[in-house]
Design a protein around this motif. Sequence first.
Motif, PDB file in Angstrom:
ATOM      1  N   GLU A  50       0.874  -1.143   0.134  1.00  0.00           N
ATOM      2  CA  GLU A  50       0.017  -0.083   0.122  1.00  0.00           C
ATOM      3  C   GLU A  50       0.788   1.215   0.043  1.00  0.00           C
ATOM      4  O   GLU A  50       1.452   1.651   1.311  1.00  0.00           O
ATOM      5  N   GLU A  51       1.147   1.926  -1.202  1.00  0.00           N
ATOM      6  CA  GLU A  51       1.991   2.940  -1.359  1.00  0.00           C
ATOM      7  C   GLU A  51       1.693   4.135  -0.528  1.00  0.00           C
ATOM      8  O   GLU A  51       2.527   4.830   0.184  1.00  0.00           O
ATOM      9  N   GLU A  52       0.377   4.512  -0.450  1.00  0.00           N
ATOM     10  CA  GLU A  52       0.093   5.570   0.387  1.00  0.00           C
ATOM     11  C   GLU A  52       0.413   5.789   1.711  1.00  0.00           C
ATOM     12  O   GLU A  52       0.910   6.721   2.193  1.00  0.00           O
ATOM     13  N   GLY A  53       0.394   4.491   2.242  1.00  0.00           N
ATOM     14  CA  GLY A  53       0.527   4.609   3.819  1.00  0.00           C
ATOM     15  C   GLY A  53       2.085   4.058   3.961  1.00  0.00           C
ATOM     16  O   GLY A  53       2.426   3.622   5.106  1.00  0.00           O
ATOM     17  N   ASP A  54       2.737   3.443   2.856  1.00  0.00           N
ATOM     18  CA  ASP A  54       4.223   2.955   2.916  1.00  0.00           C
ATOM     19  C   ASP A  54       4.042   1.534   3.803  1.00  0.00           C
ATOM     20  O   ASP A  54       4.704   1.335   4.863  1.00  0.00           O
ATOM     21  N   PHE A  55       2.999   0.658   3.381  1.00  0.00           N
ATOM     22  CA  PHE A  55       2.682  -0.334   4.287  1.00  0.00           C
ATOM     23  C   PHE A  55       2.700  -1.539   3.695  1.00  0.00           C
ATOM     24  O   PHE A  55       1.944  -1.911   2.537  1.00  0.00           O
ATOM     25  N   LEU A  56       3.706  -2.578   4.084  1.00  0.00           N
ATOM     26  CA  LEU A  56       3.732  -3.808   3.140  1.00  0.00           C
ATOM     27  C   LEU A  56       3.161  -4.947   4.210  1.00  0.00           C
ATOM     28  O   LEU A  56       4.021  -5.283   5.161  1.00  0.00           O
ATOM     29  N   PRO A  57       1.918  -5.670   4.153  1.00  0.00           N
ATOM     30  CA  PRO A  57       1.571  -6.511   5.003  1.00  0.00           C
ATOM     31  C   PRO A  57       2.321  -7.826   4.507  1.00  0.00           C
ATOM     32  O   PRO A  57       2.416  -8.070   3.461  1.00  0.00           O
ATOM     33  N   LEU A  58       2.266  -8.469   5.569  1.00  0.00           N
ATOM     34  CA  LEU A  58       2.893 -10.017   5.391  1.00  0.00           C
ATOM     35  C   LEU A  58       2.284 -10.998   6.218  1.00  0.00           C
ATOM     36  O   LEU A  58       1.598 -10.471   7.300  1.00  0.00           O
ATOM     37  N   GLU A  59       2.684 -12.297   5.885  1.00  0.00           N
ATOM     38  CA  GLU A  59       2.166 -13.513   6.677  1.00  0.00           C
ATOM     39  C   GLU A  59       3.178 -13.991   7.192  1.00  0.00           C
ATOM     40  O   GLU A  59       4.325 -14.569   6.046  1.00  0.00           O
ATOM     41  N   GLY A  60       3.104 -15.176   8.154  1.00  0.00           N
ATOM     42  CA  GLY A  60       4.077 -16.213   8.248  1.00  0.00           C
ATOM     43  C   GLY A  60       4.780 -15.980   9.906  1.00  0.00           C
ATOM     44  O   GLY A  60       3.979 -15.346  10.613  1.00  0.00           O
ATOM     45  N   ASP A  61       5.780 -16.907  10.189  1.00  0.00           N
ATOM     46  CA  ASP A  61       6.031 -16.704  11.248  1.00  0.00           C
ATOM     47  C   ASP A  61       7.281 -16.160  11.864  1.00  0.00           C
ATOM     48  O   ASP A  61       8.145 -15.693  10.959  1.00  0.00           O
ATOM     49  N   HIS A  62       7.858 -15.943  12.968  1.00  0.00           N
ATOM     50  CA  HIS A  62       8.899 -15.056  13.393  1.00  0.00           C
ATOM     51  C   HIS A  62      10.262 -15.923  13.364  1.00  0.00           C
ATOM     52  O   HIS A  62       9.987 -17.119  13.425  1.00  0.00           O
ATOM     53  N   SER A  63      11.392 -15.291  13.239  1.00  0.00           N
ATOM     54  CA  SER A  63      12.539 -15.967  13.395  1.00  0.00           C
ATOM     55  C   SER A  63      13.128 -15.634  14.468  1.00  0.00           C
ATOM     56  O   SER A  63      14.159 -16.318  14.691  1.00  0.00           O
ATOM     57  N   SER A  64      12.969 -14.337  15.014  1.00  0.00           N
ATOM     58  CA  SER A  64      13.545 -13.962  16.269  1.00  0.00           C
ATOM     59  C   SER A  64      12.656 -13.064  16.662  1.00  0.00           C
ATOM     60  O   SER A  64      11.486 -12.603  16.182  1.00  0.00           O
ATOM     61  N   TYR A  65      13.078 -12.419  18.026  1.00  0.00           N
ATOM     62  CA  TYR A  65      12.224 -11.153  18.411  1.00  0.00           C
ATOM     63  C   TYR A  65      13.119 -10.287  19.529  1.00  0.00           C
ATOM     64  O   TYR A  65      14.289 -10.790  19.889  1.00  0.00           O
ATOM     65  N   VAL A  66      12.707  -9.193  19.912  1.00  0.00           N
ATOM     66  CA  VAL A  66      13.510  -8.211  20.878  1.00  0.00           C
ATOM     67  C   VAL A  66      12.259  -7.972  21.941  1.00  0.00           C
ATOM     68  O   VAL A  66      11.150  -7.934  21.614  1.00  0.00           O
ATOM     69  N   GLU A  67      12.870  -7.642  23.125  1.00  0.00           N
ATOM     70  CA  GLU A  67      11.847  -7.034  23.945  1.00  0.00           C
ATOM     71  C   GLU A  67      12.359  -5.543  24.221  1.00  0.00           C
ATOM     72  O   GLU A  67      13.542  -5.668  24.776  1.00  0.00           O
ATOM     73  N   LEU A  68      11.718  -4.754  23.760  1.00  0.00           N
ATOM     74  CA  LEU A  68      12.118  -3.299  24.191  1.00  0.00           C
ATOM     75  C   LEU A  68      11.499  -2.957  25.328  1.00  0.00           C
ATOM     76  O   LEU A  68      10.520  -2.905  25.839  1.00  0.00           O
TER      77      LEU A  68
END
Length: 150
Positions: A96-114
């Motif tokens: 979605e170019e107007e909002g600069d948003f690329l939706p995706l689907e799938g699983d994570h390979s890693s994560y961080v806790e901020l």
Amino acid sequence: MIYGNINHEKTYSNIDKDLLTCFEFAKNNKLVEFEKGSHVIDGDDIFVNIVGYETCEKEDRFWEAHKKYIDVHLMLDGSERIDLNFIEHLEQKEYEEEGDFLPLEGDHSSYVELKKGDFLVCYPEDAHMTAIKVNEKENIKKAIFKVIVR
């Protein structure tokens, strides 16, 4: 992607000057006192969105990536988990170019806790799923700097 803490200046002192501009802005301003919304730093090239929300279950969140802007997530108050993966490892939906948003689907390979003072830099190839609770749901406040891809 780059994960770090804003207080570790020597660690990130050699990164891109536009990213350093974000950290300098954060250090020279009390972002936790900023109103929610968008705040201009350098026109459309660099700005910061101040957001606040309640973290939630992973099942209630979505994947995203951006093509025009680099995201710099800086935790101001609270903590959240952000799941990560590269966009080529996920199923990409229609951009979605107007909002600069690329939706995706799938699983994570890693994560961080901020936690307070931690940051995460997400480049266009870095898919991220934000606002996931760490232990319990909590209200957080975060700065999301948007830096134009040059």
